[in-house]
Design a protein around this motif. Structure first.
Motif, PDB file in Angstrom:
ATOM      1  N   LEU A 147       0.849  -1.630   0.021  1.00 17.14           N
ATOM      2  CA  LEU A 147      -0.001  -0.088  -0.342  1.00 17.14           C
ATOM      3  C   LEU A 147       0.669   1.748  -0.317  1.00 17.14           C
ATOM      4  O   LEU A 147       0.564   2.174  -0.495  1.00 17.14           O
ATOM      5  CB  LEU A 147      -1.119  -0.361   1.324  1.00 17.14           C
ATOM      6  N   GLU A 148       1.743   1.385   0.778  1.00 13.57           N
ATOM      7  CA  GLU A 148       2.779   2.562   0.999  1.00 13.57           C
ATOM      8  C   GLU A 148       3.001   2.735  -0.308  1.00 13.57           C
ATOM      9  O   GLU A 148       3.896   3.730  -0.604  1.00 13.57           O
ATOM     10  CB  GLU A 148       3.822   1.582   1.781  1.00 13.57           C
ATOM     11  N   ALA A 149       3.809   1.569  -1.084  1.00 16.49           N
ATOM     12  CA  ALA A 149       4.246   1.321  -2.536  1.00 16.49           C
ATOM     13  C   ALA A 149       3.768   1.542  -3.502  1.00 16.49           C
ATOM     14  O   ALA A 149       4.139   2.198  -4.955  1.00 16.49           O
ATOM     15  CB  ALA A 149       5.424   0.554  -2.367  1.00 16.49           C
ATOM     16  N   ARG A 150       2.954   2.155  -3.195  1.00 13.94           N
ATOM     17  CA  ARG A 150       1.240   1.979  -4.619  1.00 13.94           C
ATOM     18  C   ARG A 150       1.797   0.831  -5.423  1.00 13.94           C
ATOM     19  O   ARG A 150       1.693   0.645  -6.648  1.00 13.94           O
ATOM     20  CB  ARG A 150       1.112   2.291  -5.072  1.00 13.94           C
ATOM     21  N   ARG A 151       1.810  -0.865  -4.639  1.00 15.11           N
ATOM     22  CA  ARG A 151       2.428  -2.114  -5.556  1.00 15.11           C
ATOM     23  C   ARG A 151       0.799  -2.494  -5.819  1.00 15.11           C
ATOM     24  O   ARG A 151       0.275  -3.040  -4.405  1.00 15.11           O
ATOM     25  CB  ARG A 151       3.621  -2.405  -5.486  1.00 15.11           C
ATOM     26  N   LEU A 152       0.995  -3.290  -7.169  1.00  9.35           N
ATOM     27  CA  LEU A 152      -0.500  -3.960  -6.427  1.00  9.35           C
ATOM     28  C   LEU A 152      -0.326  -5.763  -6.684  1.00  9.35           C
ATOM     29  O   LEU A 152       0.118  -5.922  -7.986  1.00  9.35           O
ATOM     30  CB  LEU A 152      -1.593  -3.469  -8.040  1.00  9.35           C
ATOM     31  N   ARG A 153      -0.751  -6.552  -5.704  1.00  8.67           N
ATOM     32  CA  ARG A 153      -0.539  -7.647  -5.729  1.00  8.67           C
ATOM     33  C   ARG A 153      -0.988  -8.515  -5.166  1.00  8.67           C
ATOM     34  O   ARG A 153      -1.901  -8.384  -4.417  1.00  8.67           O
ATOM     35  CB  ARG A 153       0.979  -8.107  -4.822  1.00  8.67           C
ATOM     36  N   PHE A 154      -1.404  -9.706  -6.984  1.00  7.27           N
ATOM     37  CA  PHE A 154      -2.631 -10.879  -6.042  1.00  7.27           C
ATOM     38  C   PHE A 154      -1.204 -11.272  -4.218  1.00  7.27           C
ATOM     39  O   PHE A 154      -0.526 -11.712  -4.909  1.00  7.27           O
ATOM     40  CB  PHE A 154      -2.451 -12.105  -6.910  1.00  7.27           C
ATOM     41  N   ILE A 155      -2.260 -12.190  -4.093  1.00 10.25           N
ATOM     42  CA  ILE A 155      -1.554 -13.375  -3.003  1.00 10.25           C
ATOM     43  C   ILE A 155      -1.419 -14.698  -3.295  1.00 10.25           C
ATOM     44  O   ILE A 155      -2.418 -15.237  -3.524  1.00 10.25           O
ATOM     45  CB  ILE A 155      -3.505 -13.082  -1.664  1.00 10.25           C
ATOM     46  N   GLY A 156      -0.503 -14.760  -3.247  1.00  7.51           N
ATOM     47  CA  GLY A 156       0.058 -15.711  -3.883  1.00  7.51           C
ATOM     48  C   GLY A 156       0.425 -15.583  -5.346  1.00  7.51           C
ATOM     49  O   GLY A 156       0.838 -14.974  -5.841  1.00  7.51           O
ATOM     50  N   ASP A 157      -0.345 -17.260  -5.378  1.00  3.48           N
ATOM     51  CA  ASP A 157       0.084 -16.582  -7.423  1.00  3.48           C
ATOM     52  C   ASP A 157      -0.665 -16.703  -7.577  1.00  3.48           C
ATOM     53  O   ASP A 157      -2.631 -16.863  -7.724  1.00  3.48           O
ATOM     54  CB  ASP A 157       0.629 -18.479  -7.452  1.00  3.48           C
ATOM     55  N   ALA A 158      -0.344 -15.706  -8.694  1.00  5.53           N
ATOM     56  CA  ALA A 158      -1.755 -14.701  -9.479  1.00  5.53           C
ATOM     57  C   ALA A 158      -2.708 -15.845 -10.268  1.00  5.53           C
ATOM     58  O   ALA A 158      -4.086 -15.527 -10.335  1.00  5.53           O
ATOM     59  CB  ALA A 158      -1.050 -14.350 -10.518  1.00  5.53           C
ATOM     60  N   GLY A 159      -2.013 -16.151 -11.340  1.00  7.72           N
ATOM     61  CA  GLY A 159      -2.706 -17.868 -11.707  1.00  7.72           C
ATOM     62  C   GLY A 159      -3.941 -18.573 -10.598  1.00  7.72           C
ATOM     63  O   GLY A 159      -4.891 -18.469 -11.295  1.00  7.72           O
ATOM     64  N   ALA A 160      -3.330 -18.790 -10.052  1.00  5.33           N
ATOM     65  CA  ALA A 160      -4.514 -19.785  -9.155  1.00  5.33           C
ATOM     66  C   ALA A 160      -5.716 -19.385  -8.716  1.00  5.33           C
ATOM     67  O   ALA A 160      -6.410 -19.028  -8.536  1.00  5.33           O
ATOM     68  CB  ALA A 160      -3.744 -20.152  -7.732  1.00  5.33           C
ATOM     69  N   ARG A 161      -4.524 -17.879  -7.986  1.00  5.64           N
ATOM     70  CA  ARG A 161      -5.772 -16.636  -7.579  1.00  5.64           C
ATOM     71  C   ARG A 161      -7.211 -15.786  -8.392  1.00  5.64           C
ATOM     72  O   ARG A 161      -7.875 -16.561  -8.050  1.00  5.64           O
ATOM     73  CB  ARG A 161      -5.150 -15.897  -6.667  1.00  5.64           C
TER      74      ARG A 161
END
Length: 403
Positions: A147-161
């Motif tokens: 959030l501080e870095a304004r970075r968007l990441r899936f939790i764990g493996d993106a394909g699985a999510r």
């Protein structure tokens, strides 16, 4: 160092303290979660409030009723109860874990493990919990750093999510547009591109809802370009091309320069080719309301040469005229000034007044009234005295034609 949720007006909503007491927040049974925590930490307005709880949903209902709080079982089969407070609803969801998913819906089981509940969420910045009393943040997947870095990441493996819920493809780009720093996580982007065809399995209503939310953010262009480059929308909206994104970018600049609030529906019109019939087909495919489809069509219908802004607004309505003028990149923005605070007037004369002036009842009355209206609009809606003169002039013209 412990990060605390900042104090804000929304944390003191009428009835919220009673709700938290009923849910056993003091015993650690309830926490704020998701968007409210994320937006509060960013200093943004919090509109929707969600609470996660370790309580069984039926226990939640019983506790709320005992506290005199209206409980609506909006999604009780999936653990969600809506508490109705004076300032609006609050969604309360029991901690869950996914048992199985098919990309559209999940079979869940309840849990009392907060981390397990966080693990089933989409992005790290949406898996932040806050103790309602102390404000202490629980962060299981480095969401605070993201959030501080304004970075968007899936939790764990993106394909699985994404495989768990195909809508997360569109949510990724919406959240990137609103919260990201435009630095794309290549693994997340590649997973979205690889799974784009899975969007066809979703209901068009869910697709439309996410697309309109994306188009409604302040700066959607970068995300839209990434979507077109990756063929994200091609399976469900093949009409969208990079030319459409360019039109959206031009529209955003014109909205900002004119001081007119952005409109997701207007931006959708810009995203589509200038073809009213095609826009109606897209609106039908997305299951938009009849009103929304009509607005899309009106925005993209061909214009009338040399029509003034007020004449246009009289013919199609002020909303439609504003859409047209903003979408027309070749039109000077000062044309919009003529519509500021203006309401199209009603023609202050009817067919009876023409008959009183000597026009014979019959088809000529309607034709003559249309002529009066045409002259009135062409002269920019003059006063009643001028309308009377136009009526006299028109009646004389029709009488001469009948001689």
């Amino acid at each position: 160092m412990t990060v605390l949720l900042p104090d804000a007006i929304w944390r003191h909503r009428p009835g919220l303290d009673g709700l938290l007491t009923a849910l056993g927040a003091a015993e650690g049974k309830a926490r704020f979660v998701g968007g409210a925590v994320r937006d509060a930490l960013l200093g943004l307005a919090v509109n929707d409030l969600d609470i996660a709880t370790s309580l069984d949903p039926h226990d939640v209902v019983d506790r709320l009723k005992a506290a005199g709080i209206k409980a609506v079982p909006t999604g009780i089969d999936h653990g969600t109860i809506t508490a109705v407070l004076p300032d609006g609803p609050v969604e309360i969801t029991t901690l869950r874990r996914d048992v199985s998913t098919d990309g559209r819906r999940a079979t869940i089981a309840y849990t009392d493990d907060w981390r397990e509940d966080a693990a089933r969420r989409d992005f790290t910045i949406n898996a932040l919990y806050a103790d309602p009393l102390s404000g202490a943040i629980s962060d299981y997947f480095d969401g605070l750093a993201d959030l501080e870095a304004r970075r968007l990441r899936f939790i764990g493996d993106a394909g699985a999510r994404i495989a768990e819920d195909h809508l997360r493809i569109l949510r990724y780009f919406r959240f990137l547009a609103r919260y990201g720093d435009n630095e794309v996580d290549s693994s997340a982007y590649n997973a979205c591109v690889a799974a784009a065809n899975s969007l066809m399995a979703l209901s068009r209503e869910r697709i439309a809802d996410e697309l309109m939310k994306l188009l409604g953010v302040a700066a959607p262009v970068h995300a839209l370009r990434l979507m077109v480059e990756g063929g994200i929308l091609r399976p469900v909206l093949p009409e969208v091309t990079m030319a459409g994104v360019d039109r959206v970018e031009a529209l955003l600049a014109r909205e900002a320069a004119s001081g007119i609030d952005g409109s997701a529906l207007r931006r959708l019109a810009a995203l589509l080719p200038a073809d009213a019939a095609l826009a109606d087909q897209v609106g039908a495919r997305l299951k938009l309301s009849n009103r929304a489809r009509k607005r899309l069509m009106v925005a993209l219908e061909p214009g009338v040469a040399d029509e003034t802004p007020r004449a246009l607004a009289y013919r199609i309505g002020v909303e439609g005229a504003v859409d047209r003028l903003l979408l027309d990149a070749g039109r000077a923005l000062d044309a919009l000034e003529a519509l500021a605070g203006w309401t199209p007037p009603v023609l202050p004369i009817g067919g009876g007044a023409l008959i009183t002036r000597g026009l014979q009842p019959g088809p000529d009355v309607a034709k003559a009234l249309q002529e009066v209206q045409r002259l009135w609009v062409a002269e920019d809606f003059p006063d009643d005295a001028r309308v009377a003169a136009l009526a006299d002039q028109t009646v004389s013209k029709f009488q001469r034609a009948r001689q």
